[in-house]
Design an enzyme around this catalytic site. Sequence first.
Site, mmCIF file in Angstrom:
data_model
loop_
_atom_site.group_PDB
_atom_site.id
_atom_site.type_symbol
_atom_site.label_atom_id
_atom_site.label_comp_id
_atom_site.label_asym_id
_atom_site.label_seq_id
_atom_site.Cartn_x
_atom_site.Cartn_y
_atom_site.Cartn_z
ATOM 1 N N HIS A 27 3.549 2.048 11.805
ATOM 2 C CA HIS A 27 2.352 1.841 12.636
ATOM 3 C C HIS A 27 2.088 2.970 13.607
ATOM 4 O O HIS A 27 1.073 2.978 14.287
ATOM 5 C CB HIS A 27 2.491 0.536 13.436
ATOM 6 C CG HIS A 27 2.890 -0.602 12.589
ATOM 7 N ND1 HIS A 27 4.192 -1.043 12.500
ATOM 8 C CD2 HIS A 27 2.178 -1.357 11.746
ATOM 9 C CE1 HIS A 27 4.248 -2.026 11.643
ATOM 10 N NE2 HIS A 27 3.051 -2.238 11.161
ATOM 11 N N CYS A 81 0.865 -1.186 0.000
ATOM 12 C CA CYS A 81 0.000 0.000 0.000
ATOM 13 C C CYS A 81 0.904 1.240 0.000
ATOM 14 O O CYS A 81 2.129 1.144 0.156
ATOM 15 C CB CYS A 81 -0.875 -0.002 1.246
ATOM 16 S SG CYS A 81 0.132 0.067 2.751
ATOM 17 N N GLU A 117 0.022 -0.663 16.424
ATOM 18 C CA GLU A 117 -0.701 0.558 16.032
ATOM 19 C C GLU A 117 -1.627 1.014 17.159
ATOM 20 O O GLU A 117 -1.709 2.203 17.474
ATOM 21 C CB GLU A 117 -1.515 0.303 14.755
ATOM 22 C CG GLU A 117 -2.289 1.547 14.312
ATOM 23 C CD GLU A 117 -3.251 1.286 13.168
ATOM 24 O OE1 GLU A 117 -2.914 0.514 12.248
ATOM 25 O OE2 GLU A 117 -4.360 1.853 13.202
ATOM 26 N N SER A 127 1.290 -9.575 10.703
ATOM 27 C CA SER A 127 0.665 -8.550 9.873
ATOM 28 C C SER A 127 -0.849 -8.611 10.042
ATOM 29 O O SER A 127 -1.498 -9.554 9.590
ATOM 30 C CB SER A 127 1.047 -8.774 8.406
ATOM 31 O OG SER A 127 0.166 -8.064 7.569
ATOM 32 N N HIS A 165 5.231 -4.694 8.981
ATOM 33 C CA HIS A 165 5.182 -6.053 9.508
ATOM 34 C C HIS A 165 5.414 -7.081 8.398
ATOM 35 O O HIS A 165 4.487 -7.776 7.966
ATOM 36 C CB HIS A 165 3.850 -6.301 10.215
ATOM 37 C CG HIS A 165 3.790 -5.655 11.560
ATOM 38 N ND1 HIS A 165 2.608 -5.346 12.202
ATOM 39 C CD2 HIS A 165 4.780 -5.258 12.398
ATOM 40 C CE1 HIS A 165 2.884 -4.780 13.366
ATOM 41 N NE2 HIS A 165 4.180 -4.715 13.509
HETATM 42 S S1 SF4 Z 1 -2.932 2.505 7.310
HETATM 43 FE FE1 SF4 Z 1 -1.492 0.768 7.149
HETATM 44 S S2 SF4 Z 1 -2.394 -0.547 5.568
HETATM 45 FE FE2 SF4 Z 1 -3.391 1.455 5.392
HETATM 46 S S3 SF4 Z 1 -2.236 2.635 3.852
HETATM 47 FE FE3 SF4 Z 1 -1.341 3.091 5.854
HETATM 48 S S4 SF4 Z 1 0.320 1.604 6.163
HETATM 49 FE FE4 SF4 Z 1 -0.992 0.834 4.515
#
Ligand code: SF4
Length: 309
Positions: A78, A16, A130, A226, A45
């Site tokens: 996170h 992402c 997180e 993850s 992760h």
């Molecule tokens: S919140 Fe986590 S999964 Fe979503 S874009 Fe950000 S890093 Fe990626």
Amino acid sequence: MPAGGTVMLAHPHGFCAGVERAIGVVERALEASRGPVYVRRQIVHNAHVVADLEARGAVFVQEVAEVPERSTLVLAAHGVAPRVREDAARRGLAVVDATCPLVAKVHSEVRRYAGRGDTVFLIGHADHEEVVGTRGEAPERVVVVEDAAHAERVQPADPDRVAYVMQTTLAVEEAEQVAAVLRRRFPALSAPRSDDICYATTNRQRAVREIAAASDLVLVVGSANSSNSLRLVEVAEREGTPAHLVEDASAVDLRWLAGAARIGITAGASAPPSLVDDLVAALGGLGPLTVHSTGSAVEDVRFALPKEI
Ligand code: SF4
């Protein structure tokens, strides 16, 4: 896997925008720094990402106290509690923050709600990094709510001054059930202006649901710690399809493939795309394979690197 098998490749899968940015932060810090670059906790992760950056010189630590004074420290995607930044400042560290902007958004919601005196329900998994970081914004006001049963019994100081936020990587439907319980119990409940579960989590869950419905088996590439990868396994299983989380192709148990003519493949938001390519190639090595890409979601989210680098 019977001869002539099919792979259904979920789209989107893998990295992402927040993970790409976090990896980019460490890479730029390694290029720019004359001394070692320290990273608090896993930058994202994924064991392969961490091993790769380690091989290129990054030094991963658990806590700020392990970092020599006046060094460069990268904070992971996170997010962290303010206490961690304070510790880093006390050691004179040059901090580069790789917190995903979508996690930072949830932190700012917590500060806003807590600042006006609300109890803030944080829907999420209490031991996830997180959530530990988000809760740290206002530990005296944040109550972590893990599931719908917990939401039924949680007691705020004042039921008229309550709000909720969410961990970004939850299963969308389950998180919504928890929020629905809170809304029913507390009519005054304030909600975030936009979804806390991020676009990448939502898109990958939608895509895996689609391939699970058309597959005999789903393989999710990702590490065991993850959160978003684990949710992909659960979403596939909820469609009634057996699903397994695999670190990489070498983790596939050939017994899973027996009788599976259609294999769905996806990857969590922290899993490198090359691992998916390797997995497809490994399956192709077992016999003729047709690969279908599914899903039409367009992901054009990009985050700029932090100004410190
Ligand atoms: S919140 Fe986590 S999964 Fe979503 S874009 Fe950000 S890093 Fe990626």
